[in-house]
Design a protein around this motif. Structure first.
Motif, PDB file in Angstrom:
ATOM      1  N   ARG A  72      -5.554  15.399 -14.862  1.00  0.00           N
ATOM      2  CA  ARG A  72      -5.552  15.424 -16.335  1.00  0.00           C
ATOM      3  C   ARG A  72      -5.729  14.019 -16.876  1.00  0.00           C
ATOM      4  NH1 ARG A  72      -2.589  19.179 -19.384  1.00  0.00           N
ATOM      5  NH2 ARG A  72      -2.794  17.775 -21.145  1.00  0.00           N
ATOM      6  N   ASN A  73      -5.107  13.052 -16.188  1.00  0.00           N
ATOM      7  CA  ASN A  73      -5.143  11.679 -16.675  1.00  0.00           C
ATOM      8  C   ASN A  73      -4.908  10.748 -15.487  1.00  0.00           C
ATOM      9  OD1 ASN A  73      -4.936   9.292 -18.079  1.00  0.00           O
ATOM     10  ND2 ASN A  73      -3.437  10.021 -19.559  1.00  0.00           N
ATOM     11  N   ASN A 118      -1.310   1.716 -20.106  1.00  0.00           N
ATOM     12  CA  ASN A 118      -1.253   1.339 -18.688  1.00  0.00           C
ATOM     13  C   ASN A 118      -2.219   0.205 -18.378  1.00  0.00           C
ATOM     14  OD1 ASN A 118       0.049   3.285 -16.314  1.00  0.00           O
ATOM     15  ND2 ASN A 118      -0.063   4.292 -18.287  1.00  0.00           N
ATOM     16  N   PHE A 157      -3.915   7.978 -15.562  1.00  0.00           N
ATOM     17  CA  PHE A 157      -2.774   7.111 -15.850  1.00  0.00           C
ATOM     18  C   PHE A 157      -1.614   7.987 -16.295  1.00  0.00           C
ATOM     19  CE2 PHE A 157      -6.637   4.748 -16.394  1.00  0.00           C
ATOM     20  CZ  PHE A 157      -6.374   3.551 -15.737  1.00  0.00           C
ATOM     21  N   GLY A 158      -0.400   7.571 -15.937  1.00  0.00           N
ATOM     22  CA  GLY A 158       0.763   8.395 -16.261  1.00  0.00           C
ATOM     23  C   GLY A 158       1.880   7.614 -16.909  1.00  0.00           C
ATOM     24  N   ILE A 210      -1.450  11.986 -13.940  1.00  0.00           N
ATOM     25  CA  ILE A 210      -0.975  13.286 -14.417  1.00  0.00           C
ATOM     26  C   ILE A 210      -1.958  14.369 -13.975  1.00  0.00           C
ATOM     27  CG2 ILE A 210      -0.361  14.660 -16.445  1.00  0.00           C
ATOM     28  CD1 ILE A 210       0.199  11.998 -17.906  1.00  0.00           C
ATOM     29  N   ILE A 231      -7.931   9.066  -3.374  1.00  0.00           N
ATOM     30  CA  ILE A 231      -7.854   9.332  -4.812  1.00  0.00           C
ATOM     31  C   ILE A 231      -8.528  10.669  -5.130  1.00  0.00           C
ATOM     32  CG2 ILE A 231      -8.689   8.529  -7.076  1.00  0.00           C
ATOM     33  CD1 ILE A 231      -8.368   5.646  -6.033  1.00  0.00           C
ATOM     34  N   GLU A 232      -9.631  10.956  -4.432  1.00  0.00           N
ATOM     35  CA  GLU A 232     -10.408  12.167  -4.707  1.00  0.00           C
ATOM     36  C   GLU A 232      -9.909  13.396  -3.942  1.00  0.00           C
ATOM     37  OE1 GLU A 232     -12.596  12.085  -6.939  1.00  0.00           O
ATOM     38  OE2 GLU A 232     -13.228   9.979  -7.116  1.00  0.00           O
ATOM     39  N   LYS A 271       0.114   7.464  -7.208  1.00  0.00           N
ATOM     40  CA  LYS A 271      -1.274   7.105  -6.889  1.00  0.00           C
ATOM     41  C   LYS A 271      -1.408   6.498  -5.498  1.00  0.00           C
ATOM     42  CE  LYS A 271      -2.694   5.761 -11.543  1.00  0.00           C
ATOM     43  NZ  LYS A 271      -2.982   4.615 -12.416  1.00  0.00           N
ATOM     44  N   PRO A 272      -2.461   6.883  -4.778  1.00  0.00           N
ATOM     45  CA  PRO A 272      -2.761   6.173  -3.531  1.00  0.00           C
ATOM     46  C   PRO A 272      -3.166   4.738  -3.892  1.00  0.00           C
ATOM     47  CG  PRO A 272      -4.042   8.198  -3.736  1.00  0.00           C
ATOM     48  CD  PRO A 272      -3.445   7.931  -5.071  1.00  0.00           C
ATOM     49  N   LEU A 273      -2.581   3.781  -3.189  1.00  0.00           N
ATOM     50  CA  LEU A 273      -2.901   2.375  -3.490  1.00  0.00           C
ATOM     51  C   LEU A 273      -3.137   1.632  -2.183  1.00  0.00           C
ATOM     52  CD1 LEU A 273      -3.028   0.294  -5.898  1.00  0.00           C
ATOM     53  CD2 LEU A 273      -0.716  -0.350  -5.243  1.00  0.00           C
ATOM     54  N   ARG A 300      -7.020  -3.991  -5.931  1.00  0.00           N
ATOM     55  CA  ARG A 300      -6.605  -2.604  -5.670  1.00  0.00           C
ATOM     56  C   ARG A 300      -6.232  -1.893  -6.963  1.00  0.00           C
ATOM     57  NH1 ARG A 300      -3.250  -1.579  -0.493  1.00  0.00           N
ATOM     58  NH2 ARG A 300      -4.265  -2.904   1.001  1.00  0.00           N
ATOM     59  N   ILE A 358      -1.685   6.942 -23.361  1.00  0.00           N
ATOM     60  CA  ILE A 358      -0.976   6.588 -22.120  1.00  0.00           C
ATOM     61  C   ILE A 358      -1.857   5.699 -21.255  1.00  0.00           C
ATOM     62  CG2 ILE A 358      -0.010   7.531 -19.976  1.00  0.00           C
ATOM     63  CD1 ILE A 358       0.641  10.102 -21.650  1.00  0.00           C
ATOM     64  N   SER A 364       0.868  -1.177   0.000  1.00  0.00           N
ATOM     65  CA  SER A 364       0.000   0.000   0.000  1.00  0.00           C
ATOM     66  C   SER A 364       0.903   1.225   0.000  1.00  0.00           C
ATOM     67  CB  SER A 364      -0.862   0.002   1.270  1.00  0.00           C
ATOM     68  OG  SER A 364      -1.271   1.324   1.573  1.00  0.00           O
ATOM     69  N   VAL A 374      -8.882   4.177   0.294  1.00  0.00           N
ATOM     70  CA  VAL A 374      -8.205   4.570  -0.943  1.00  0.00           C
ATOM     71  C   VAL A 374      -9.069   5.491  -1.803  1.00  0.00           C
ATOM     72  CG1 VAL A 374      -6.959   3.713  -2.955  1.00  0.00           C
ATOM     73  CG2 VAL A 374      -7.007   2.372  -0.880  1.00  0.00           C
ATOM     74  N   GLN A 375     -10.363   5.160  -1.886  1.00  0.00           N
ATOM     75  CA  GLN A 375     -11.267   5.972  -2.722  1.00  0.00           C
ATOM     76  C   GLN A 375     -11.222   7.441  -2.311  1.00  0.00           C
ATOM     77  OE1 GLN A 375     -13.134   5.210  -5.328  1.00  0.00           O
ATOM     78  NE2 GLN A 375     -13.832   3.095  -5.225  1.00  0.00           N
TER      79      GLN A 375
END
Lengths: 167, 255
Positions: A140-141, B47, A143-144, A151, A123-124, A165-167, B134, B43, A92, A119-120
């Motif tokens: 913006r995204n 991923n 995924f990075g 991003i 993320i926010e 990212k929070p995981l 997760r 991107i 984590s 986690v939710q």
């Protein structure tokens, strides 16, 4: 393999492991990221067993981390080295140290918020710009450039940056 | 942790199906790299593809612990007829609407699946499922948003989504259908109730699609006996590409 009375090997091993950097995040090492789960002295022949966990299952840096960890441990002279990939408990972002978070931010990557399992929410939650410190930043995204980053853009300085990212 | 031989064999079949679903889907999604409609999406889909392929490896590593198989050999040197992938995964890449709808359906399925597998009595399976769950959180958020965006975007985006639903939705039946050996795994608490999984996945996904005003076509008939006995005509050409590098030098140490 019964653990032996430790002759300083495990301390030496921890020290060696803290020189192994994450190849995708060369600002932080694998110990402060919380990837090293266990270091145990082993016997016959003398050595260490090291359990390491991946951040994301598909992390392409895994094999490099594993290889570099073995090389660092061998160079430290801790005897026979066995590295085990340990999946549970799942890594984590809460497992990284405060020091690692500060290093990430100085490196230009916003660190993940400590979430304690929520986690939710993490993320926010608002993310501070690692460049100017302004709290108003936008996703913006999701995924990075690597699996562990997203991003974002800062509304104040308009810089684009990444967040772990929070995981 | 040791399983009785018949349970181990049944779990090998189950894990292979999980892995093949993710591997073939991941391969198709990876085909967008360099071609996606927006740089950000290029991107993102890369991923997602990387995650799915990584998850396929995770399932195959669990299989390896049971039968000593080599994940790389299974992926790169297995004939199409020996794959156990679902028809939904085997469909060609399609357009962006099909890509995002299929990804959404798969992500929604996986969310329900992984929640159940995390409670498996077979600890290695529960541990892997908890970790994968997760990571999948980010996929579902992304693909669900894209379905919404395309559904309420332009006439063209909606038309394309309607066509995608017509192809993808009926195939959900086969994705969700239990394998012949699943009942034994279910009875041992290693896997979930297939019926309960199907009901939950269908409830979640149909509610989402109906919310966007789509009429759902009926499910396609599922073959009796082993629902995954037959491949679609799309898999062999896909594997021809995916396996070509490994097969060109089977003894290569690194490539």
């Amino acid at each position: 393999m019964a653990p032996l009375p430790d002759d300083g090997r495990t301390a030496l091993a921890w020290e060696a492991l803290s020189t192994v950097l994450d190849p995708e995040l060369p600002a932080v090492n694998i110990v402060e990221l919380g990837l090293v789960r266990e270091v145990t002295a082993t016997s016959a022949p003398d050595g260490v067993l090291v359990a390491i966990t991946p951040t994301f299952s598909a992390c392409p840096a895994w094999h490099v981390i594993e290889r570099n960890a073995v090389a660092a441990l061998q160079a430290a002279g801790v005897g026979r080295v066995v590295v085990e990939k340990r999946i549970a408990p799942a890594w984590s972002s809460d497992d990284m140290t405060e020091g690692a978070r500060a290093k990430l931010e100085r490196f230009g990557i916003a660190p993940p918020a400590v979430h304690g399992g929520l986690v939710q929410l993490a993320i926010e939650a608002p993310v501070r710009c690692p460049r100017c410190g302004h709290p108003d930043t936008r996703l913006r995204n999701a995924f990075g450039s690597t699996l562990c980053r997203e991003i974002r853009t800062c509304a104040a300085c308009h810089e684009t940056f990444e967040r772990f990212k929070p995981l | 942790m040791t399983l009785a031989p018949e349970l181990s064999a049944a779990l090998v079949e189950r894990l292979t199906a999980f892995a093949d679903d993710e591997l073939v889907l991941g391969h198709h999604q990876a085909g967008w790299t360099g071609h996606a409609p927006l740089l950000e999406e290029d991107i993102a889909i890369a991923n997602v593809a990387q995650d799915e392929i990584g998850h396929a490896v995770a399932w195959l590593e669990l299989r390896a612990a049971l039968d000593g198989s080599d994940p790389d050999r299974l992926v790169f040197f297995r004939a199409a007829s020996d794959y156990r992938s679902a028809w939904l995964s085997e469909q060609p890449r399609g357009d962006w609407a099909f890509t995002m709808l299929r990804q959404y359906l798969f992500d929604a399925y996986e969310a329900e699946l992984l929640a159940r597998l995390s409670a498996s009595s077979y600890r290695p399976l529960a541990d892997t499922a908890a970790k994968v769950a997760r990571e999948e959180l980010f996929h579902l958020r992304h693909s669900r948003l894209w379905v919404e965006r395309l559904a309420h975007g332009t006439d063209e985006s909606r038309d394309r989504l309607v066509s995608a639903v017509a192809v993808a939705w009926p195939l959900m039946a086969q994705l969700l259908a239990p394998l012949p050996q699943d009942a034994a795994l279910e009875a041992a608490g290693i896997t979930y109730s297939s019926r309960d999984l199907e009901e939950s996945v269908v409830a979640a996904t149909s509610a989402e699609l109906v919310r966007h005003g789509f009429a759902l076509p009926p499910f396609a008939p599922v073959p009796a006996g082993d629902p995954r006995a037959l491949r679609t005509e799309h898999l062999a050409p896909t594997l021809l590409v995916m396996q070509s590098v490994a097969r060109s030098d089977a003894d290569a140490q690194a490539w």
